[in-house]
Design a protein around this motif. Structure first.
Motif, PDB file in Angstrom:
ATOM      1  N   SER A  78       0.822  -1.210   0.000  1.00 16.92           N
ATOM      2  CA  SER A  78       0.000   0.000   0.000  1.00 16.92           C
ATOM      3  C   SER A  78       0.859   1.263   0.000  1.00 16.92           C
ATOM      4  N   ALA A 139      -3.121  -7.467  -4.856  1.00 17.07           N
ATOM      5  CA  ALA A 139      -4.267  -6.568  -5.046  1.00 17.07           C
ATOM      6  C   ALA A 139      -4.127  -5.184  -4.415  1.00 17.07           C
ATOM      7  N   PRO A 140      -3.573  -5.029  -3.189  1.00 18.44           N
ATOM      8  CA  PRO A 140      -3.552  -3.683  -2.578  1.00 18.44           C
ATOM      9  C   PRO A 140      -2.897  -2.613  -3.432  1.00 18.44           C
ATOM     10  N   ILE A 143      -5.270  -1.530  -6.085  1.00 16.15           N
ATOM     11  CA  ILE A 143      -6.326  -0.694  -5.518  1.00 16.15           C
ATOM     12  C   ILE A 143      -5.810   0.728  -5.284  1.00 16.15           C
ATOM     13  N   ILE A 146      -5.389   2.570  -8.576  1.00 13.62           N
ATOM     14  CA  ILE A 146      -6.669   2.994  -9.149  1.00 13.62           C
ATOM     15  C   ILE A 146      -7.230   4.189  -8.387  1.00 13.62           C
ATOM     16  N   ILE A 147      -7.111   4.191  -7.069  1.00 12.55           N
ATOM     17  CA  ILE A 147      -7.580   5.326  -6.262  1.00 12.55           C
ATOM     18  C   ILE A 147      -6.828   6.601  -6.646  1.00 12.55           C
ATOM     19  N   LEU A 165     -13.965   0.619  -9.471  1.00 13.09           N
ATOM     20  CA  LEU A 165     -12.877   0.032  -8.701  1.00 13.09           C
ATOM     21  C   LEU A 165     -13.149  -1.452  -8.436  1.00 13.09           C
ATOM     22  N   GLY A 166     -14.380  -1.769  -8.090  1.00  9.04           N
ATOM     23  CA  GLY A 166     -14.736  -3.157  -7.759  1.00  9.04           C
ATOM     24  C   GLY A 166     -14.508  -4.112  -8.911  1.00  9.04           C
ATOM     25  N   VAL A 169     -10.686  -4.592  -9.482  1.00  9.78           N
ATOM     26  CA  VAL A 169     -10.090  -5.389  -8.407  1.00  9.78           C
ATOM     27  C   VAL A 169     -10.506  -6.853  -8.533  1.00  9.78           C
ATOM     28  N   SER A 172      -8.403  -8.422 -11.101  1.00 13.91           N
ATOM     29  CA  SER A 172      -7.027  -8.673 -10.672  1.00 13.91           C
ATOM     30  C   SER A 172      -6.942  -9.845  -9.711  1.00 13.91           C
TER      31      SER A 172
END
Length: 323
Positions: A78, A139-140, A143, A146-147, A165-166, A169, A172
């Motif tokens: 992250s 995945a993080p 995410i 994308i944010i 986003l969903g 994700v 992925s």
């Protein structure tokens, strides 16, 4: 850096096959491995790593270190794309910066496989739960990337709306490589130990041979893609060399806060240093269609991958052993 360790790594047969692949492309050889074979080998490597990790995890006591390791992996995947994005945004478009940041925050399963082989050559072990850490770190970063794109990249009036986003994700997480390693890990945990011994020759004895052939293909792909992003100048090349070394070195030192295992700390370092060129590109094609795959894929595969498997791994191990 320990010269003996570096030489031992550079003369590793699997790495030499990687070099052979580069040479084959540079001399324009007609050497080629069928795509279907490459796909099979990549799935096999992920299966073998996941299954062996699951078996080790099944026979290990559940300790606080497992929770700490999973949390540390999530934190790394992250944070890395966050500061990477703001460094890149000064020189690249927002879309390209977001895609590259996601790639460098995520992990490379192939680099992980090469790291496992490197540890084996040094007679060092790592815990099975590190396979789960690798899978969890995919995945993080996607995410976060994308944010950041949603926050800083505003689509024009003539551009199609960005996918949610969903949905990205989900794509992925269900990516074939992620599903294979996670599924194999779970099967390894629940499989009967005696019956699992029956496939041990398949998961262990032939592993390095398949890895050598796979790295041969990776060498050819690397040489083909290395020059495709030359138009971006020196900055991206330096970034692709220095960022993994920085991330890997920092985590090699900091990982003592989570575990005392040399093998586990080395794996953390290589995960932080690696860059995804499979799962992230698949997700970014949906989330960031304006981002140039000719930039972030060659950066990860053409520069960062060979840097990690040649210079990076001996450096990270040395830092782990002396910190």
């Amino acid at each position: 850096m320990d010269a003996e360790l570096l030489i031992a790594n550079l003369t590793n047969p699997t790495l030499l096959f990687f070099v052979l692949g580069i040479v084959a492309t540079l001399v324009r050889s007609d050497l080629e491995i069928p795509p279907s074979t490459v796909k099979f080998i990549s799935l096999y490597l992920l299966f073998a790593i996941g299954f062996k990790g699951g078996q080790e995890l099944a026979h290990s006591p559940f300790e606080a270190e497992i929770i700490y390791s999973l949390g540390f992996g999530l934190l790394l995947s992250s944070l890395i794309p966050l500061y990477t994005f703001f460094i890149l945004k000064r020189r690249l478009t927002v879309s390209d910066a977001g895609a590259v940041a996601a790639a460098y925050g995520s992990v490379s399963a192939v680099t992980f496989v090469a790291a496992v082989s490197f540890l084996d050559a040094q007679s060092l072990a790592f815990s099975g739960h590190m396979v789960a850490v690798m899978a969890l770190m995919e995945a993080p970063a996607i995410i976060v990337g994308i944010i950041l794109l949603m926050r800083y990249d505003i689509p024009g009036p003539d551009e199609p709306p960005r996918l949610s986003l969903g949905s990205v994700v989900h794509h992925s997480v269900t990516n074939g490589s992620v599903l294979m390693v996670v599924g194999s890990l779970v099967i390894g945990i629940i499989a009967d130990s005696k019956q699992a011994e029956g496939i041990k020759p398949f998961t262990t004895d032939i592993f390095k041979g398949f890895l050598a052939i796979f790295l041969l293909e990776m060498g050819m792909v690397t040489a083909r893609r290395f020059g495709t992003f030359s138009r971006y100048g020196r900055f991206v090349t330096l970034f692709a060399v220095l960022m993994p070394l920085f991330n890997g070195s920092m985590v090699a030192v900091a990982s003592h806060l989570v575990t005392n295992s040399v093998g586990n700390r080395f794996i953390f370092a290589i995960l932080a240093a690696s860059a995804s060129y499979i799962a992230v590109p698949a997700a970014m094609r949906l989330a960031a269609p304006k981002a140039d795959p000719g930039l972030y894929i060659p950066m990860a595969l053409g520069v960062t991958f060979p840097v990690n498997i040649t210079l990076g791994m001996p450096l990270y191990l040395l830092l782990v052993q002396h910190s």
